[in-house]
Design an enzyme around this catalytic site. Structure first.
Site, short mmCIF file in Angstrom:
data_model
loop_
_atom_site.label_atom_id
_atom_site.label_comp_id
_atom_site.label_asym_id
_atom_site.label_seq_id
_atom_site.Cartn_x
_atom_site.Cartn_y
_atom_site.Cartn_z
N LYS A 173 0.86 -1.20 0.00
CA LYS A 173 0.00 0.00 0.00
C LYS A 173 0.88 1.23 0.00
O LYS A 173 1.62 1.50 0.95
CB LYS A 173 -0.92 0.04 1.21
CG LYS A 173 -1.90 1.22 1.10
CD LYS A 173 -2.68 1.50 2.35
CE LYS A 173 -2.21 2.69 3.12
NZ LYS A 173 -2.06 3.95 2.38
N GLU A 248 8.91 0.12 11.47
CA GLU A 248 9.98 1.12 11.32
C GLU A 248 9.34 2.48 11.51
O GLU A 248 8.61 2.95 10.64
CB GLU A 248 10.58 1.04 9.91
CG GLU A 248 11.31 -0.25 9.62
CD GLU A 248 12.60 -0.37 10.40
OE1 GLU A 248 13.11 0.65 10.90
OE2 GLU A 248 13.08 -1.49 10.54
N CYS A 282 13.32 9.90 8.34
CA CYS A 282 13.15 9.31 9.68
C CYS A 282 14.44 9.38 10.48
O CYS A 282 14.41 9.43 11.70
CB CYS A 282 12.69 7.87 9.54
SG CYS A 282 13.75 6.94 8.45
N GLU A 379 8.79 14.51 17.08
CA GLU A 379 9.33 14.46 15.73
C GLU A 379 8.55 15.43 14.85
O GLU A 379 7.33 15.36 14.78
CB GLU A 379 9.19 13.04 15.17
CG GLU A 379 9.80 12.91 13.80
CD GLU A 379 9.47 11.60 13.11
OE1 GLU A 379 8.33 11.12 13.25
OE2 GLU A 379 10.36 11.08 12.43
#
Ligand code: NAD
Length: 487
Positions: A173, A248, A282, A379
């Site tokens: 996806k 992750e 990331c 973040e």
């Protein structure tokens, strides 16, 4: 407007619904994307389930699977520029980075192509004289692979490569933000000759398409890259189908500079670590942890470099910082910067959007008095560097670990013993010493804590897409003795 299609059971087709994808550089629609709904997801999973045991795929030797992966690698390399242009247009990531990154993505497929016939079981020195016992490594099954918008081709490669090498089938996806590059990539999967259903590529929104895919009873493993909030949904949802998960997630990675570091090198690594990919990385080195003695000099140079960065059209090779992927992302960053200043941070540079259409935000540096400032604690996934100051090595380590995340870290020092002490002390899945943002298919990649579980890249990742079957074969011709005693 360009039309993209989903790839399901070897056929390109429009989704049940469609939605428009915006060009982040202009904020205007440029393409129509298929939107997979419940029926599409179900058909994709059923196709993957049938392909898993069908002769066209299950009948291939691992070496033959590897050959298909080599072909896919070649096609990715040959088509890197086209894929890069679509990724740049659909996500705003600069062409300078997408073209280099996608050319390297081919190496991930090559690495796993070579590994396909090196994944093997074992023979056990069993403690019974009339038995042969060995372990078979079999594919884990149907994999639901879910990726976010940034670096989609890369994040897909670290899932598809090991999964296909291990003999799994996949429903991939793409993110609803900028799915174009993966839908285009499906054409290469098709051209490489993978049997229908082995790889299915669709896109749709998380709460519908993503949730239906991850809860589907015929999915065996969910390989997810994205935020920790979504990961919690996925783990809760896995209670439905008991699928295994690899996660992750994000990071708030410390970038630690000691006063004995090569400052020129550290400055360049810091600029790469936070402003490359417009900070939508990331592993962004988003927390600069700097020794007091070199702070002023270091910040002067980083500020000058940040202000000299060329912001502009992501399709122009001269551009260094492009737009963020979405207006939502830019609003989140602007709000967090404002909250951080209200909480006591000092703005060194940036902190605003340039006066231009599109989802741009200026490279920003915030000097922060402590780790509870929102820009330090959360973040941002944008071009915002927060700065913390230390005097001693112990303080540096305490600040580095004062986070729930643990994906990457950087240490800049010329003192070898100190580097080793920091390597031991830092809680993160990657420690870069005197370098930053280096990756390879050979090295595993993944986080501690809120940054996730499981590793991508390297041999271990391929083993994660297998499960072990223990086989017992009795070699004696004598009748089985006492049936009421377990042997
Ligand atoms: P996100 O978690 O919002 O979305 C990621 C994907 O999950 C998308 O495809 C989305 O449609 C899907 N999704 C959303 N809700 C879902 C649900 N309930 N069930 C199943 N799927 C669902 O992440 P994002 O905001 O698109 O991406 C940014 C995040 O990704 C950041 O936190 C970033 O650090 C992280 N990231 C991590 C890595 C890594 O390797 N560690 C790499 C890149 C990005």
């Amino acid at each position: 407007m360009r039309l993209f299609q989903q790839y399901l059971n070897g056929v390109f087709e429009p989704g049940s619904q469609t939605f428009e994808s915006l060009d982040p550089a202009t904020g205007k629609p440029w393409a129509v994307m298929p939107e997979a709904r419940a029926q599409d997801v179900h058909r994709a999973v059923v196709a993957a389930r049938q392909a898993l045991t069908g002769p066209a795929w299950a009948g291939l030797t691992p070496t033959q699977r590897g050959k298909l992966l080599y072909r896919l690698a070649d096609l990715v390399a040959e088509n890197a520029q086209t894929l890069a242009e679509i990724e740049t247009r659909d996500t705003g990531k600069i062409i300078r980075e997408t073209s280099a990154q996608i050319a390297y993505v081919a190496e991930y497929y090559r690495y796993y192509a070579g590994l396909a016939d090196k994944i093997h079981g074992a023979h056990l020195p069993i403690d019974k004289p009339d038995m042969e016992v060995w372990l078979r490594r079999e594919p884990v099954g149907v994999v639901a692979a879910i990726v976010p918008w940034n670096s989609q081709l890369f994040l897909a490669a670290v899932k598809l490569g090991p999964a296909l090498a291990a003999g799994c089938t996949v429903v991939l996806k793409a993110s609803e933000d900028g799915p174009g590059p993966l839908l285009e990539f499906a054409r290469l999967v098709d051209a490489a000759g993978f049997p229908p259903g082995v790889v299915n590529v669709l896109t749709g929104f998380g709460a519908d398409c993503g949730a239906r895919l991850t809860t589907h009873p015929q999915v065996d493993h969910v390989a997810f890259t994205g935020g920790p909030g979504t990961a919690r949904h996925i783990v809760r949802n896995s209670a439905e189908n008991l699928a295994s998960t690899s996660l992750e997630l994000g990071g708030k990675s410390p970038f630690i500079v000691f006063d004995d570091a090569d400052l020129d090198s550290a400055v360049n690594a810091q600029v790469a670590g936070i402003f490359a990919a417009t900070g939508q990385s990331c592993v962004a080195g988003s927390r600069l942890i700097i020794q007091a003695g070199v702070k002023q000099r270091f910040l002067e140079i980083v500020k000058a470099k940040a202000e000299a960065i060329v912001i502009g059209d992501p399709g122009d090779m001269a551009t260094e910082v492009g737009p963020l992927c979405s207006q939502r992302q830019r609003s989140h960053i602007a709000q967090t910067v404002a909250d951080s200043i209200a909480a006591g941070a000092t703005l060194i540079t940036g902190g605003a959007a340039p006066d231009a259409p599109g989802f741009y935000y200026r490279p920003t540096i915030l000097d922060c008095p402590h780790s509870r400032i929102p820009a330090v604690a959360t973040e941002l996934f944008g071009p915002v560097l927060s700065v913390l100051t230390f005097e001693t090595e112990a303080e540096a380590l305490a600040l580095a670990n004062d986070t729930q995340y643990g994906l990457a870290s950087g240490v800049f020092t010329r003192n070898l013993s100190r580097a080793h002490r920091m390597i031991r002390g830092i809680r993160a899945g990657i420690v870069w010493v005197n370098t930053y943002r280096a990756v390879s298919p050979i090295a595993p990649f993944g986080g501690f804590g809120l940054s996730g579980q499981g590793r991508e890249g390297g041999l271990e990742a391929a083993l994660d897409y297998t499960r072990v079957k223990a086989v017992w074969l009795r070699t004696s011709d004598e009748p089985i003795p006492d049936p009421f005693v377990m042997r």
